[in-house]
Every structure is written in structure tokens, then in C-alpha cells.
Design a protein around this motif. Structure first.
Motif, PDB file in Angstrom:
ATOM      1  N   GLU A 123      -3.594   2.771  -3.808  1.00 46.84           N
ATOM      2  CA  GLU A 123      -3.438   2.478  -5.239  1.00 46.84           C
ATOM      3  C   GLU A 123      -4.072   1.136  -5.581  1.00 46.84           C
ATOM      4  OE1 GLU A 123      -0.069   1.850  -8.719  1.00 46.84           O
ATOM      5  OE2 GLU A 123       0.596   2.441  -6.721  1.00 46.84           O
TER       6      GLU A 123
ATOM      7  N   GLU B 240       2.941   2.427   3.112  1.00 48.55           N
ATOM      8  CA  GLU B 240       2.006   1.300   3.053  1.00 48.55           C
ATOM      9  C   GLU B 240       0.608   1.790   2.669  1.00 48.55           C
ATOM     10  OE1 GLU B 240       0.061  -2.186   5.841  1.00 48.55           O
ATOM     11  OE2 GLU B 240       0.434  -0.201   6.669  1.00 48.55           O
TER      12      GLU B 240
ATOM     13  N   LEU C 154       0.314   2.515  -1.044  1.00 52.30           N
ATOM     14  CA  LEU C 154       0.174   1.294  -1.840  1.00 52.30           C
ATOM     15  C   LEU C 154      -1.226   0.713  -1.704  1.00 52.30           C
ATOM     16  CD1 LEU C 154       3.565  -0.620  -1.438  1.00 52.30           C
ATOM     17  CD2 LEU C 154       2.668   0.523  -3.461  1.00 52.30           C
TER      18      LEU C 154
ATOM     19  N   ILE D 209       1.834  -4.937  -6.358  1.00 51.83           N
ATOM     20  CA  ILE D 209       1.506  -4.278  -5.090  1.00 51.83           C
ATOM     21  C   ILE D 209       1.180  -5.309  -4.018  1.00 51.83           C
ATOM     22  CG2 ILE D 209      -0.167  -2.792  -3.914  1.00 51.83           C
ATOM     23  CD1 ILE D 209      -0.360  -1.180  -6.525  1.00 51.83           C
TER      24      ILE D 209
ATOM     25  N   ASP E   4       9.932   1.730  -2.245  1.00 49.06           N
ATOM     26  CA  ASP E   4       8.791   2.180  -3.040  1.00 49.06           C
ATOM     27  C   ASP E   4       8.410   3.624  -2.764  1.00 49.06           C
ATOM     28  OD1 ASP E   4       8.164  -0.183  -4.519  1.00 49.06           O
ATOM     29  OD2 ASP E   4       7.611  -1.069  -2.595  1.00 49.06           O
ATOM     30  N   GLU E   5       8.910   4.179  -1.671  1.00 48.14           N
ATOM     31  CA  GLU E   5       8.561   5.546  -1.296  1.00 48.14           C
ATOM     32  C   GLU E   5       9.597   6.553  -1.775  1.00 48.14           C
ATOM     33  OE1 GLU E   5       7.219   5.465   3.026  1.00 48.14           O
ATOM     34  OE2 GLU E   5       8.307   3.576   2.778  1.00 48.14           O
TER      35      GLU E   5
ATOM     36  N   LYS F   5       4.380  -6.741  -2.785  1.00 48.53           N
ATOM     37  CA  LYS F   5       5.126  -5.805  -1.942  1.00 48.53           C
ATOM     38  C   LYS F   5       4.502  -5.695  -0.556  1.00 48.53           C
ATOM     39  CE  LYS F   5       7.022  -3.027  -5.654  1.00 48.53           C
ATOM     40  NZ  LYS F   5       7.085  -1.751  -6.316  1.00 48.53           N
TER      41      LYS F   5
END
Length: 158
Positions: free
Chosen positions: A17, A11, A14, A65, A111-112, A68
Motif C-alpha cells: 500500500e 507487513e 502495508l 503506514i 492492522d490485519e 506502523k
């Protein structure tokens, strides 16, 4: 909509980013578009078209993002009970029964996932086969290349 499991670290990556895209990348591309407009005719201005395309990628990634993060179910794996079972966030050592090759994976959110770093998605075939199993159990994993049997060597909770 279904919640998607994610670790605290995932988390934060993200969110970092997203912050970078909003505070640095977006203003930079807006400045590049403004500069390219000053060069005149936009029909034949490659710099302008490249900057607009880049802006589209940035805006799309920001939306992705944000989506998500809004659907994320952040799980602090350090606070999960240590049951000895394979669950989200654990590191599991597997032994391929056919080749005796050992591999170690950490089960993380989609996502990881990074196979080179030993992190597999909780939705991957291997992770789905492992969830709920314990050390010493043999697991059949159905892969596109055929079925593979693994023995769970070790389950480590953080």
C-alpha cells in the motif's frame, strides 16, 4: 514506544500500500493539483480544493503506514513452536457453550484484523482471553454485550 505484533503477510500488505501511495497516488494527485491551478481563480476552484484534500489524505496515510512499519514486530508464524496453546498467529476454533455455535478465528495484528474474514486482533477481548489457553479449556470472554463462555475446540498452528 511499544512494538506492535504483525504477521509477515500483514507487513507485506502495508508495504504494498505504501509503494502504491508513493508511486501512483501521490504523483496522480500532484498532477491533478497542477491541472486545477491552470483553471484560474483558486478560491472558487472546487477541483483544486478536492485535489488538495485528497493530497492531505494520501500524505496522512503515508505517515501512518510508515509509523506502523517502524513500530512493527514482524512475527513469522510458520516458525513459531507448535505448543498446542493459543498464541499470536494461530487459528482457533471456539464453541459457544450457551448456543453450541462454532466460530473460527485467526489471531493477527491490529492492522490485519477483519472479522468477516475470521481474523481478530491480538488486542481484541476474545484474543486476550484466549492467549495462553489450550484445547479443551473453557474461557470466559467479557464483551460489551455481556459475558460469553467458549470452549476451545481446536488450535491450529500454521
Amino acid at each position: 514506544m511499544n512494538k506492535v505484533p504483525m504477521t509477515v503477510v500483514g507487513e507485506q500488505r502495508l508495504r504494498d500500500e505504501l509503494e502504491h501511495l508513493k508511486s501512483e497516488a501521490r504523483p496522480n494527485v500532484i498532477a491533478a493539483i497542477a491541472e486545477a491551478r491552470e483553471h484560474g481563480d483558486l478560491k472558487e476552484n472546487a477541483e483544486y480544493h478536492a485535489a488538495r484534500e485528497q493530497q492531505g489524505f494520501i500524505e496522512g496515510r503515508i505517515q501512518e503506514i510508515e509509523g506502523k512499519l517502524s513500530n512493527a514486530q514482524v512475527i513469522d508464524v510458520t516458525k513459531l513452536p507448535k505448543t498446542g496453546k493459543v498464541i499470536f498467529g494461530v487459528t482457533v476454533e471456539l464453541i459457544n457453550l450457551e448456543t453450541d455455535e462454532e466460530v473460527t478465528y485467526r489471531i493477527v495484528g491490529e492492522d490485519e484484523a477483519d472479522i468477516k474474514a475470521g481474523q481478530i486482533s491480538v488486542t481484541s477481548p476474545i484474543a486476550r482471553a484466549l492467549i495462553g489457553k489450550e484445547e479443551g479449556e473453557v474461557v470466559l470472554v467479557r464483551t460489551p454485550g455481556g459475558d460469553v463462555e467458549y470452549e476451545i475446540g481446536k488450535v491450529e498452528h500454521l
